[in-house]
Design an enzyme around this catalytic site. Structure first.
Site, PDB file in Angstrom:
ATOM      1  N   TYR A  26      23.712  -1.862 -19.329  1.00  0.00           N
ATOM      2  CA  TYR A  26      25.136  -1.849 -20.179  1.00  0.00           C
ATOM      3  C   TYR A  26      24.423  -1.658 -21.644  1.00  0.00           C
ATOM      4  O   TYR A  26      25.356  -1.505 -22.478  1.00  0.00           O
ATOM      5  CB  TYR A  26      25.782  -3.235 -20.034  1.00  0.00           C
ATOM      6  CG  TYR A  26      25.359  -4.425 -20.527  1.00  0.00           C
ATOM      7  CD1 TYR A  26      24.458  -5.107 -19.442  1.00  0.00           C
ATOM      8  CD2 TYR A  26      25.262  -4.991 -21.453  1.00  0.00           C
ATOM      9  CE1 TYR A  26      23.815  -6.316 -19.749  1.00  0.00           C
ATOM     10  CE2 TYR A  26      24.845  -6.204 -22.013  1.00  0.00           C
ATOM     11  CZ  TYR A  26      24.101  -6.655 -21.027  1.00  0.00           C
ATOM     12  OH  TYR A  26      23.211  -8.159 -21.432  1.00  0.00           O
ATOM     13  N   GLY A  27      23.300  -1.745 -21.879  1.00  0.00           N
ATOM     14  CA  GLY A  27      22.791  -1.693 -23.271  1.00  0.00           C
ATOM     15  C   GLY A  27      21.598  -0.502 -23.366  1.00  0.00           C
ATOM     16  O   GLY A  27      21.872   0.736 -22.913  1.00  0.00           O
ATOM     17  N   SER A  28      20.640  -0.908 -23.856  1.00  0.00           N
ATOM     18  CA  SER A  28      19.356   0.065 -24.096  1.00  0.00           C
ATOM     19  C   SER A  28      18.848   0.696 -22.647  1.00  0.00           C
ATOM     20  O   SER A  28      18.495   1.793 -22.676  1.00  0.00           O
ATOM     21  CB  SER A  28      18.192  -0.481 -24.644  1.00  0.00           C
ATOM     22  OG  SER A  28      17.656  -1.671 -24.194  1.00  0.00           O
ATOM     23  N   GLU A  81      13.326  -8.148 -21.842  1.00  0.00           N
ATOM     24  CA  GLU A  81      14.629  -8.876 -22.242  1.00  0.00           C
ATOM     25  C   GLU A  81      14.245 -10.469 -22.378  1.00  0.00           C
ATOM     26  O   GLU A  81      15.292 -11.282 -21.938  1.00  0.00           O
ATOM     27  CB  GLU A  81      15.592  -8.709 -21.302  1.00  0.00           C
ATOM     28  CG  GLU A  81      15.775  -7.111 -20.973  1.00  0.00           C
ATOM     29  CD  GLU A  81      16.349  -6.378 -22.274  1.00  0.00           C
ATOM     30  OE1 GLU A  81      16.490  -6.851 -23.222  1.00  0.00           O
ATOM     31  OE2 GLU A  81      15.984  -5.000 -21.908  1.00  0.00           O
TER      32      GLU A  81
HETATM   33  C1  BEZ Z   1      20.722  -3.407 -20.857  1.00  0.00           C
HETATM   34  O1  BEZ Z   1      20.599  -2.473 -21.555  1.00  0.00           O
HETATM   35  O2  BEZ Z   1      21.683  -3.322 -19.716  1.00  0.00           O
HETATM   36  C2  BEZ Z   1      20.287  -4.810 -20.810  1.00  0.00           C
HETATM   37  C3  BEZ Z   1      20.742  -5.455 -22.025  1.00  0.00           C
HETATM   38  C4  BEZ Z   1      20.466  -6.756 -22.390  1.00  0.00           C
HETATM   39  C5  BEZ Z   1      19.502  -7.166 -21.592  1.00  0.00           C
HETATM   40  C6  BEZ Z   1      18.912  -6.516 -20.360  1.00  0.00           C
HETATM   41  C7  BEZ Z   1      19.469  -5.419 -20.108  1.00  0.00           C
END
Ligand code: BEZ
Length: 184
Positions: free
Chosen positions: A15-17, A88
């Protein structure tokens, strides 16, 4: 024992990077939805997109019963966990949460979440303060604004709407334009 230790294959929710820079080996990827949560720029980054002296802001997930987060799911094998646990490490925990894949399957997904009780939790702040912080912070992985702008672009390309991310994107673009005008 942590969530998913001992499993042969797992759906990881991105959901992010991990959406725009997965940097991991995976067997399949699918669009996916996580119900009951919202994506928020409420976690400090002191190791990737900021420093301990000037922390950046990155995403985490907060419980939001009537909402859902759209992202990607990657089918991964356990060797990938060690890399992700390291990448993370700044406050994120592994949770097992129900995920809806775009092909209709419901699976138990691996989701990294930084909760309110972690040392890098920032929580909400006025939009202009968050935008100023993101426009200024910079860490070993690059500028904090690049993380936000790449995430917003990747979400648009996937057809995912996120009002929080898109509003912050506009506010940060405004900050960046203002700081260039001051310099130029
Ligand atoms: C992600 O990019 O989905 C993510 C965000 C925070 C922690 C681990 C993965």
């Amino acid at each position: 024992m942590t969530a998913f230790d001992g499993c042969a294959q797992v759906w990881l929710f991105a959901y992010g990077s991990l959406i725009f820079r997965p940097d991991i080996d995976y067997l399949e990827s699918r669009r996916a939805r996580l119900p009951g949560y919202a994506r928020r720029f409420w976690q400090a980054s002191i190791d990737h997109r900021g420093t301990p002296q000037q922390p950046g802001r990155v995403v985490t997930l907060v419980e939001a019963p009537a909402q859902a987060v759209d992202g990607l799911a990657y089918l991964i094998t356990p060797e990938v966990f060690a890399y992700l646990d390291e990448r993370e490490r700044n406050g994120y925990l592994r949770l097992a949460l129900p995920l809806h894949l775009e092909d209709g399957r419901e699976v138990s997904g691996l989701v990294y979440v930084a909760r309110q009780d972690n040392a890098s939790w920032l929580g909400p702040a006025p939009q202009e303060d968050m935008a100023r912080q993101i426009a200024r912070a910079h860490g070993p992985s690059g500028p904090n604004h690049e993380y936000l702008l790449r995430l917003a672009q990747a979400l648009r390309e996937l057809g995912c709407h996120d009002a929080h991310v898109f509003a912050l994107e506009q506010a940060v673009l405004g900050e960046l334009a203002a700081s260039h005008q001051l310099i130029g």
